[in-house]
Design a protein around this motif. Structure first.
Motif, PDB file in Angstrom:
ATOM      1  N   PHE A  85       0.858  -1.181   0.000  1.00 33.26           N
ATOM      2  CA  PHE A  85       0.000   0.000   0.000  1.00 33.26           C
ATOM      3  C   PHE A  85       0.897   1.235   0.000  1.00 33.26           C
ATOM      4  N   ALA A  86       0.292   2.378  -0.367  1.00 32.06           N
ATOM      5  CA  ALA A  86       0.994   3.634  -0.140  1.00 32.06           C
ATOM      6  C   ALA A  86       1.015   3.895   1.362  1.00 32.06           C
ATOM      7  N   ARG A  88       1.343   6.777   2.984  1.00 31.10           N
ATOM      8  CA  ARG A  88       0.410   7.877   3.216  1.00 31.10           C
ATOM      9  C   ARG A  88      -0.276   8.207   1.900  1.00 31.10           C
ATOM     10  N   GLU A  89      -1.488   7.715   1.728  1.00 33.16           N
ATOM     11  CA  GLU A  89      -2.227   7.958   0.495  1.00 33.16           C
ATOM     12  C   GLU A  89      -3.107   9.185   0.670  1.00 33.16           C
ATOM     13  N   LEU A 210      -1.046   7.996  -8.003  1.00 32.79           N
ATOM     14  CA  LEU A 210      -1.426   6.586  -8.091  1.00 32.79           C
ATOM     15  C   LEU A 210      -2.612   6.361  -9.026  1.00 32.79           C
ATOM     16  N   ARG A 229      -5.359  10.182  -6.477  1.00 28.07           N
ATOM     17  CA  ARG A 229      -4.771   9.646  -5.243  1.00 28.07           C
ATOM     18  C   ARG A 229      -3.254   9.731  -5.388  1.00 28.07           C
ATOM     19  N   ALA A 231       0.532   9.199  -3.478  1.00 29.65           N
ATOM     20  CA  ALA A 231       1.321   8.611  -2.390  1.00 29.65           C
ATOM     21  C   ALA A 231       2.335   9.650  -1.925  1.00 29.65           C
ATOM     22  N   LYS A 232       2.181  10.104  -0.712  1.00 27.71           N
ATOM     23  CA  LYS A 232       3.062  11.145  -0.189  1.00 27.71           C
ATOM     24  C   LYS A 232       4.508  10.667  -0.177  1.00 27.71           C
ATOM     25  N   MET A 236       6.056   3.562   0.182  1.00 25.59           N
ATOM     26  CA  MET A 236       5.144   2.424   0.203  1.00 25.59           C
ATOM     27  C   MET A 236       5.281   1.699   1.541  1.00 25.59           C
ATOM     28  N   PRO A 299       1.392  -0.468  -5.371  1.00 25.16           N
ATOM     29  CA  PRO A 299       0.323  -0.697  -4.398  1.00 25.16           C
ATOM     30  C   PRO A 299      -0.687  -1.711  -4.914  1.00 25.16           C
TER      31      PRO A 299
END
Length: 391
Positions: A85-86, A88-89, A210, A229, A231-232, A236, A299
């Protein structure tokens, strides 16, 4: 006379024949007796020993190679699987009233900076409103300047007695009201400019785009949800599902190696969060392993992880010594009587150096190095000691 000689000769020949026949007869009798005695001895021997068969020689026990692994300091690890996952998404949507999308400037996979424009909503009406409000600000300022000038002139005349103090108070109030109208006009103009600014969809921070869920010409508003979306920082994470006992062995800051499914490349990461909750139904918790940005980390993908949980003293065996069946992993131990005994073991990390045995043996046993698949518990063997594997 001649007849007597011949008769004597004949008598001599007759005596000689008789003695020779007797001698041959005696030899035959002796030979017959000897043969009979020999046959009797053989028959007696057969009768005496015939019912007893010699015991067959015991087969030699097969030779097997064994090792005494000992124990050494090895890295304790916890293996698990999970999804990427990201870390921080950031969902990015319409913050204002919305409108028709004029242009979209990024694609999924694009790297964007903080404040970078992602999409622009058509804003011609809002721009005209802003122009009108800007004009109102100018009008209010002009009125405020006029009121200030009139007040200044009135103050110059009050000393001569041409203007009363009441007139000065009125002009002061007029000047203050004009100044207030300037502030109101400026606030309205600023609000309209902010509204226009919200029609430009920007990334709140630098990161990786993303997803994109908007196209030019689409009418959007706050109800559309996330249009992008991001990803900061592109960071990941792997959310690893761990058994309750494994959760207890790891700590925040432990190193980890993550290998996406279908890839042979491992990525270094760090455990940054451990779930404080164990799911009662599965008796599992989640460990979150953060990973730096890399295009190979996607992700939603599935990956395996090996988390380093410190060091421990444990035996290490070659893979050939460890067998498996439907019950568990096991090894064959050669006992003092040279008979093999099955010993169930718990296997830890598996590497090129060998298999770490977490429990089941102490390390001072004689372990069958290979050919264990051809043995059964209780088989007797001839152990041949081999050197323990080097680490």
């Amino acid at each position: 006379m001649g007849m007597n000689v011949e008769s004597g000769i004949q008598s001599d020949y007759a005596a000689y024949d008789y003695d020779d026949v007797q001698a041959r007869r005696r030899r035959r009798i002796v030979i017959g007796i000897a043969v009979a005695v020999l046959i009797g001895v053989i028959a007696a021997t057969m009768m005496f020993f015939g019912g007893k068969k010699p015991a067959p020689a015991a087969p030699a026990a097969p030779g097997v190679t064994v090792i005494v692994p000992g124990s050494a300091s090895v890295d304790a690890t916890v293996s698990a699987t999970g999804s990427l996952f990201a870390k921080r998404e950031m969902p990015v949507g319409v913050a204002g009233e919305g409108g028709m999308v004029q242009s979209v400037l990024v694609e999924p996979g694009s790297w964007v900076g903080a404040g970078q424009t992602l999409a622009v909503i058509e804003r011609s009406v809002q721009t005209e409103q802003a122009n009108s409000l800007a004009a109102s600000v100018r009008v209010a300022r002009a009125d405020a300047q006029l009121a200030q000038a009139e007040l200044d002139r009135a103050k110059a005349l009050v000393a001569r007695g041409f203007i009363s103090k009441a007139d000065i108070d009125r002009r002061t109030a007029t000047r203050d009201a004009a100044a207030a109208r300037v502030a109101v006009a400026q606030a309205q103009y600023g609000q309209q400019r902010a509204t226009i600014g919200r029609l430009i969809i920007r990334s709140p921070a630098a990161g990786l785009v993303l997803t994109r869920a908007v196209e030019p010409g689409q009418v959007v508003g706050p109800g559309n949800g996330a249009l992008f979306r991001v990803a900061k920082g592109g960071e990941m994470e792997l959310r690893a599902q761990l058994a309750e006992q494994d959760i207890a062995r790891i700590r925040v800051g432990n190193g980890a190696e993550v290998t996406p499914i279908g890839s042979k490349r491992a990525f270094n990461g760090t455990v940054w969060q451990i779930s404080p909750v164990i799911v009662p139904q599965t008796r599992q918790g989640v460990a979150r392993v953060q990973l730096a940005y890399d295009p190979a980390l996607r992700p939603g993908g599935f990956a395996s992880v090996v988390i380093k949980s410190g060091t421990t003293q444990a035996p290490m065996l070659p893979e050939s010594a460890v067998l498996n069946d439907e019950k568990s992993a096991y090894v064959y131990v050669v006992g003092p009587d040279n008979k093999v005994v099955r010993r169930d073991v718990k296997v830890g990390d598996v590497s090129d150096a060998g298999v770490v045995i977490l429990s089941g043996i102490q390390g001072n046993e004689k372990i069958v190095l290979s050919a264990g698949a051809f043995l059964n518990p209780g088989d007797k063997v001839t152990p041949q000691l081999s050197a323990a594997p080097t680490r």
